[in-house]
Design a protein around this motif. Structure first.
Motif, PDB file in Angstrom:
ATOM      1  N   ALA A 184     -54.145  67.397  70.558  1.00 38.13           N
ATOM      2  CA  ALA A 184     -54.856  68.215  71.532  1.00 38.13           C
ATOM      3  C   ALA A 184     -55.680  67.345  72.461  1.00 38.13           C
ATOM      4  O   ALA A 184     -55.733  67.559  73.680  1.00 38.13           O
ATOM      5  CB  ALA A 184     -55.734  69.238  70.828  1.00 38.13           C
TER       6      ALA A 184
ATOM      7  N   PRO B  12     -49.916  75.777  64.044  1.00 40.11           N
ATOM      8  CA  PRO B  12     -49.738  74.452  64.659  1.00 40.11           C
ATOM      9  C   PRO B  12     -48.249  74.167  64.903  1.00 40.11           C
ATOM     10  O   PRO B  12     -47.415  74.372  64.016  1.00 40.11           O
ATOM     11  CB  PRO B  12     -50.323  73.504  63.618  1.00 40.11           C
TER      12      PRO B  12
ATOM     13  N   ALA C 167     -53.164  74.125  75.085  1.00 40.58           N
ATOM     14  CA  ALA C 167     -51.743  73.944  74.820  1.00 40.58           C
ATOM     15  C   ALA C 167     -51.272  72.559  75.260  1.00 40.58           C
ATOM     16  O   ALA C 167     -51.893  71.903  76.102  1.00 40.58           O
ATOM     17  CB  ALA C 167     -50.933  75.015  75.545  1.00 40.58           C
TER      18      ALA C 167
ATOM     19  N   ARG D 284     -45.043  78.025  69.477  1.00 42.76           N
ATOM     20  CA  ARG D 284     -44.798  78.053  70.922  1.00 42.76           C
ATOM     21  C   ARG D 284     -45.117  79.419  71.515  1.00 42.76           C
ATOM     22  O   ARG D 284     -44.939  80.451  70.859  1.00 42.76           O
ATOM     23  CB  ARG D 284     -43.334  77.715  71.200  1.00 42.76           C
TER      24      ARG D 284
ATOM     25  N   VAL E 257     -53.152  80.630  71.737  1.00 47.07           N
ATOM     26  CA  VAL E 257     -53.119  79.356  71.025  1.00 47.07           C
ATOM     27  C   VAL E 257     -53.778  79.495  69.649  1.00 47.07           C
ATOM     28  O   VAL E 257     -53.297  78.952  68.650  1.00 47.07           O
ATOM     29  CB  VAL E 257     -53.791  78.248  71.862  1.00 47.07           C
ATOM     30  N   ARG E 258     -54.847  80.280  69.581  1.00 54.29           N
ATOM     31  CA  ARG E 258     -55.548  80.468  68.304  1.00 54.29           C
ATOM     32  C   ARG E 258     -54.647  81.106  67.250  1.00 54.29           C
ATOM     33  O   ARG E 258     -54.614  80.670  66.089  1.00 54.29           O
ATOM     34  CB  ARG E 258     -56.796  81.333  68.520  1.00 54.29           C
TER      35      ARG E 258
ATOM     36  N   ARG F 131     -56.148  81.211  75.446  1.00 53.76           N
ATOM     37  CA  ARG F 131     -56.875  80.608  74.326  1.00 53.76           C
ATOM     38  C   ARG F 131     -56.642  81.409  73.042  1.00 53.76           C
ATOM     39  O   ARG F 131     -56.479  80.839  71.949  1.00 53.76           O
ATOM     40  CB  ARG F 131     -58.372  80.536  74.634  1.00 53.76           C
TER      41      ARG F 131
ATOM     42  N   LEU G 118     -51.411  81.217  67.121  1.00 56.47           N
ATOM     43  CA  LEU G 118     -50.205  80.463  66.826  1.00 56.47           C
ATOM     44  C   LEU G 118     -50.444  79.489  65.670  1.00 56.47           C
ATOM     45  O   LEU G 118     -51.536  78.939  65.517  1.00 56.47           O
ATOM     46  CB  LEU G 118     -49.751  79.662  68.048  1.00 56.47           C
TER      47      LEU G 118
ATOM     48  N   ASP H 240     -56.270  83.419  62.750  1.00 54.75           N
ATOM     49  CA  ASP H 240     -55.791  82.129  63.235  1.00 54.75           C
ATOM     50  C   ASP H 240     -54.483  81.762  62.516  1.00 54.75           C
ATOM     51  O   ASP H 240     -54.277  82.109  61.350  1.00 54.75           O
ATOM     52  CB  ASP H 240     -56.812  81.029  62.944  1.00 54.75           C
ATOM     53  N   ASN H 241     -53.624  81.028  63.232  1.00 52.78           N
ATOM     54  CA  ASN H 241     -52.432  80.425  62.622  1.00 52.78           C
ATOM     55  C   ASN H 241     -51.516  81.453  61.956  1.00 52.78           C
ATOM     56  O   ASN H 241     -51.023  81.242  60.847  1.00 52.78           O
ATOM     57  CB  ASN H 241     -52.840  79.363  61.581  1.00 52.78           C
TER      58      ASN H 241
ATOM     59  N   LYS I  46     -48.848  74.919  70.597  1.00 56.76           N
ATOM     60  CA  LYS I  46     -50.126  74.634  69.964  1.00 56.76           C
ATOM     61  C   LYS I  46     -50.056  73.247  69.326  1.00 56.76           C
ATOM     62  O   LYS I  46     -49.103  72.941  68.600  1.00 56.76           O
ATOM     63  CB  LYS I  46     -50.443  75.674  68.892  1.00 56.76           C
TER      64      LYS I  46
END
Length: 332
Positions: A329, A170, A250, A173, A165-166, A162, A168, A139-140, A322
């Motif tokens: 969110a 915070p 997103a 893009r 986004v996980r 999904r 990425l 993640d991140n 994200k």
């Protein structure tokens, strides 16, 4: 610095049994088709890593991403899903969009070529065989995730988004470009099929046979095309892509489309090039084809975009961010 994660070996010569099995297994088809194409893919699609394609890749990024984001480049670490030979990410790095990156693909052959291309360019790139529905990173991890002509190959597009986004960070893009619209794909395939039939039949005529590829090569192209029909799983309406990105979590989602008359020229041109012997057409043809496509793309962007619905263009792009926080969110 370039390194390659330990990955399965490419398989560029699939057996008839493997091809038959791939007709019922889309992910196996992805691997076989793209391993088959990897070493010749750049030539087939006129891909390069010079200013021409650097400008093309940056143009796709700029068309989708807000101006204020472009003023804050580069991103630090980027990931490309379905990298192919590395065309999109390697050229974006050269264009100043990111400093370093990771290339991933389901095809070991494509990862091999992409990391080799990155090494040849002196870029900070690593490569890994990876399924876009289960991205093998924490993640991140990334500031930017990109892809070009990849979402339409993925069975569960929303699941893949999904995952995007996980991985990425915070505020990070994603941008996916080069995805076929439902309407655009219809006219592109019809024009390509017609061009192939005309070219392969006309070149049977006396006096034109030197323009014909050997029958074994034409047969192989036909088998590749049969697999291509298996690996191309989706076409998109721009609103559907926006919905899937929103469902994936997103925010700040935007779509843009391009290539209307340019696609009506581009697909017959590419098909004709595939039907004649390599090198037969020469530099003059390449200059004409690219110049004509560039001119029609300008017309599409500055004239047709004002009157033609977004979903009628051939390509659609989607970008999103994200959320920085759970509250953001929830507000999306």
């Amino acid at each position: 610095m370039t390194s390659t994660h330990e990955s399965p070996a490419p398989n560029p010569h699939a057996t008839a049994e493997q091809v038959e099995a791939a007709m019922k297994d889309s992910k196996l088809a992805q691997v076989l088709y793209h391993d088959w194409e990897a070493e010749s893919y750049d030539d087939k699609w006129s891909i390069s890593y010079d200013q021409r394609c650097v400008d093309y890749a940056r143009g796709r990024f700029d068309a989708a991403v807000p101006d204020e984001v472009q003023r804050e480049l580069p991103y630090d670490r980027a990931l490309e899903l379905g990298c192919g030979t590395g065309f999109f990410l390697l050229n974006l790095i050269q264009a100043g969009v990111a400093r370093r990156g990771s290339v991933t693909d389901l095809s070991p052959g494509m990862v091999k070529v992409a990391t080799r291309n990155g090494q040849g360019l002196g870029l900070d790139i690593d490569g890994r065989v990876a399924d876009a529905e289960g991205i093998p990173y924490e993640d991140n991890t990334f500031d930017l995730v990109v892809g070009h002509a990849v979402l339409h190959h993925i069975p569960d597009v929303e699941l893949s988004l999904r995952e995007v986004v996980r991985v990425l960070k915070p505020g990070g893009r994603f941008i996916f470009a080069g995805e076929p619209t439902t309407v655009g794909n219809r006219y592109a395939r019809e024009l390509s099929t017609l061009t192939w039939r005309i070219a392969t039949n006309v070149t049977k005529l006396p006096g034109l046979r030197e323009w014909r590829r050997p029958q074994t090569e034409l047969d192989e192209s036909s088998r590749a095309a049969a697999l291509e029909a298996v690996v191309d799983l989706h076409t998109f309406d721009p609103a559907d892509l926006e919905r899937m990105a929103r469902n994936a979590g997103a925010v700040e989602i935007r779509t843009a489309s391009e290539e209307f008359t340019a696609a009506m020229l581009g697909w017959p041109v590419r098909t004709f090039e595939a039907a004649v012997p390599p090198g037969k057409l020469g530099w003059g043809w390449a200059k004409f084809a690219f110049g004509s496509w560039t001119s029609l793309s300008w017309v599409d962007a500055n004239v047709w975009r004002r009157v033609v619905p977004k979903g009628w263009f051939y390509n659609v792009m989607v970008t999103g961010v994200k959320p920085e926080s759970p509250a953001e969110a929830a507000g999306s």
